[in-house]
Write an enzyme that holds these catalytic residues in place. Structure first.
Site, mmCIF file in Angstrom:
data_model
loop_
_atom_site.group_PDB
_atom_site.id
_atom_site.type_symbol
_atom_site.label_atom_id
_atom_site.label_comp_id
_atom_site.label_asym_id
_atom_site.label_seq_id
_atom_site.Cartn_x
_atom_site.Cartn_y
_atom_site.Cartn_z
ATOM 1 C CD GLU A 125 -2.701 -1.580 0.198
ATOM 2 O OE1 GLU A 125 -2.780 -0.670 -0.638
ATOM 3 O OE2 GLU A 125 -3.408 -2.543 0.163
ATOM 4 C CG ASP A 247 -24.174 22.363 6.964
ATOM 5 O OD1 ASP A 247 -24.838 23.422 7.031
ATOM 6 O OD2 ASP A 247 -24.165 21.550 6.041
ATOM 7 C CG ASP A 301 -26.266 26.714 7.833
ATOM 8 O OD1 ASP A 301 -26.468 28.043 7.466
ATOM 9 O OD2 ASP A 301 -26.956 25.923 7.063
ATOM 10 C CG HIS A 376 -24.195 17.329 4.307
ATOM 11 N ND1 HIS A 376 -24.920 18.307 3.851
ATOM 12 C CD2 HIS A 376 -24.252 16.252 3.666
ATOM 13 C CE1 HIS A 376 -25.734 17.859 3.198
ATOM 14 N NE2 HIS A 376 -25.287 16.572 2.741
ATOM 15 C CG ASP A 379 -21.454 23.444 3.146
ATOM 16 O OD1 ASP A 379 -20.649 23.852 2.247
ATOM 17 O OD2 ASP A 379 -22.658 23.601 2.805
HETATM 18 MG MG LIG Z 1 -3.158 -5.830 -1.969
#
Ligand SMILES: [Mg+2]
Ligand SMILES: Nc1ncnc2c1ncn2[C@@H]1O[C@H](COP(=O)(O)OP(=O)(O)O)[C@@H](O)[C@H]1O
Length: 403
Positions: A125, A247, A301, A376, A379
């Protein structure tokens, strides 16, 4: 002696032959990359006494649960216990031939320092690691080695903005071998896995392209590409300069909260906590905020002054965002001037960051208005930092499309 019942995926034949210093095995999920490199590692160790592997992932926890476990399972399945010694505590494996391997997270600095004479590195990875991590690993492959040096990087091509893309695909590294594979190359995949990937196509086109087709994730009309996720658990407690944004939810939309640390000096925004839930009542929101915040202000908000007043009645220091014409676009550009680092536990924010897009006109041209979805928590992020935005005028970074 075990049966040595090992069947390699033919798709990786070319990789096996390669002597390049860097082997890039990338592509879709389930193509057999991890299995292949694990098998090859054990076979190499059995074949000679010269192999000395360092196998890493970003964190120790993640490598224990993936590669280290996979290697141990393979040894067991092939009944090769008599030929390998597995040390679970140290996460090392030695072979009777004398070859050995060490698995470690890049977070285990002490362990990494102590390993010497490595001639093979596998980064599993690899998109999780930084270019700096890579350079440090690269430095370990020098000096005398009977069998030369090789680093193998396995990963999914998550974003065309990634340093891996620039380094190995755009600029091109000397002595690198690149092999792309997808699930279609894996003759061992079961139908269920394939169906899951097909399901992805319906749900999320971008994910399907990356994880099924193995194509580089495009930034295209994505609003934020300036972000990465990290495990911040060790450092987030020590952060000061905290900002909170909220928000309010409406109908099916969730009430969304983010907690942020701003590092103005290094132009970094750390997102360290979040919640997103629909159907929350004000007293529930107040309770949640009270648990997370310590006598801090939360910028909300402003279209719901009543909710803000209610929060204040519950003892929360809630204030309304000023908003105003163009504030959405302005806020986005300001945030684009920073590097965003999201704690890996903030999965809702991560989801929004990877799907928040600019609108397109009917010809498919991007227009400088954000789509009104996946916004969401983002914001809430703008509200949280609003006071900073008006103080520190943004150095507007030119957006790719010239928006
Ligand atoms: Mg893999
Ligand atoms: N050589 C192999 N022999 C048996 N099964 C394999 C082999 N290679 C891959 N597989 C199967 O395919 C699945 C996906 O392989 P994996 O290596 O995890 O893919 P990737 O790392 O590319 O996402 C594995 O869980 C395993 O079931």
């Amino acid at each position: 002696m075990g049966r040595l019942a090992i069947t390699l995926n033919p798709a990786f034949k070319k990789a096996k032959k390669s002597n390049a210093r860097y082997r890039i095995l990338y592509g879709g999920a389930g193509s057999g990359k991890s299995h292949y490199v694990a098998q090859e590692t054990l076979l190499n160790m059995l074949s000679s006494r010269n192999y000395s592997y360092l196998i890493v992932r970003k964190t120790g926890k993640s490598i224990r649960n993936s590669v280290f476990r996979l290697l141990a399972e393979m040894i067991s399945e092939m009944e090769l216990h008599s030929l390998f010694r597995i040390n679970k505590t140290e996460m090392t494996i030695t072979c009777v031939t004398g070859s050995s391997l060490i698995t470690s997270g890049l977070d285990d600095v002490e362990k990494l320092k102590s390993v010497a004479n490595i001639n093979r590195i596998w980064v599993e990875e690899a998109s999780e690691i930084t270019e700096k991590d890579f350079n440090q690993l690269d430095l370990r492959m020098r000096g005398q080695s009977k069998i030369g040096y090789q680093m193998t990087l396995t990963f999914n091509p998550i974003s065309e903005m990634h340093w891996l893309k620039k380094k190995f695909f755009d600029v091109g590294m000397q002595s690198s071998f690149i092999l792309k594979t997808t699930y279609l190359d894996n003759r061992f995949l079961d139908e269920q896995y394939i169906n899951t990937l097909k399901e992805l196509e319906r749900q999320d086109e971008q994910y399907y392209r990356i994880y099924a087709l193995g194509e580089w994730g495009t930034v295209g009309n994505m609003i934020y590409s300036n972000w990465s996720k990290e495990d911040l658990s060790d450092i987030k407690e020590s952060f000061d300069n905290i900002y909170n944004g909220l928000d309010f939810g409406f109908a099916d939309d969730p009430t969304a909260y983010v907690r942020v640390h701003l590092d103005n000096k290094h132009k970094k925004i750390y997102i360290i906590d979040e919640f997103a839930k629909s159907g929350l009542h004000i007293d529930q929101i107040a309770r949640k905020l009270d648990k997370i915040m310590t006598n801090e202000i939360v910028t909300c908000d402003s279209s719901e002054p009543r909710s803000i007043a209610d929060l204040r009645r519950h003892g929360i220091k809630a204030i309304g965002a000023k908003k105003g014409a163009g504030s959405v676009e302005h806020g986005i550009r300001w945030i684009q001037g920073y590097q965003i680092i999201v704690d890996e536990t903030c999965t809702n924010t991560i989801k929004e960051l990877s799907s928040y897009k600019w609108k397109e006109d009917k010809d498919g041209q991007t227009i400088p208005k954000p789509e009104d979805k996946n916004n969401h928590l983002l914001d809430a992020l703008r509200y949280a930092l609003e006071s900073e935005m008006t103080q520190n005028k943004p150095k507007i970074k030119l957006f790719k499309q010239g928006l």
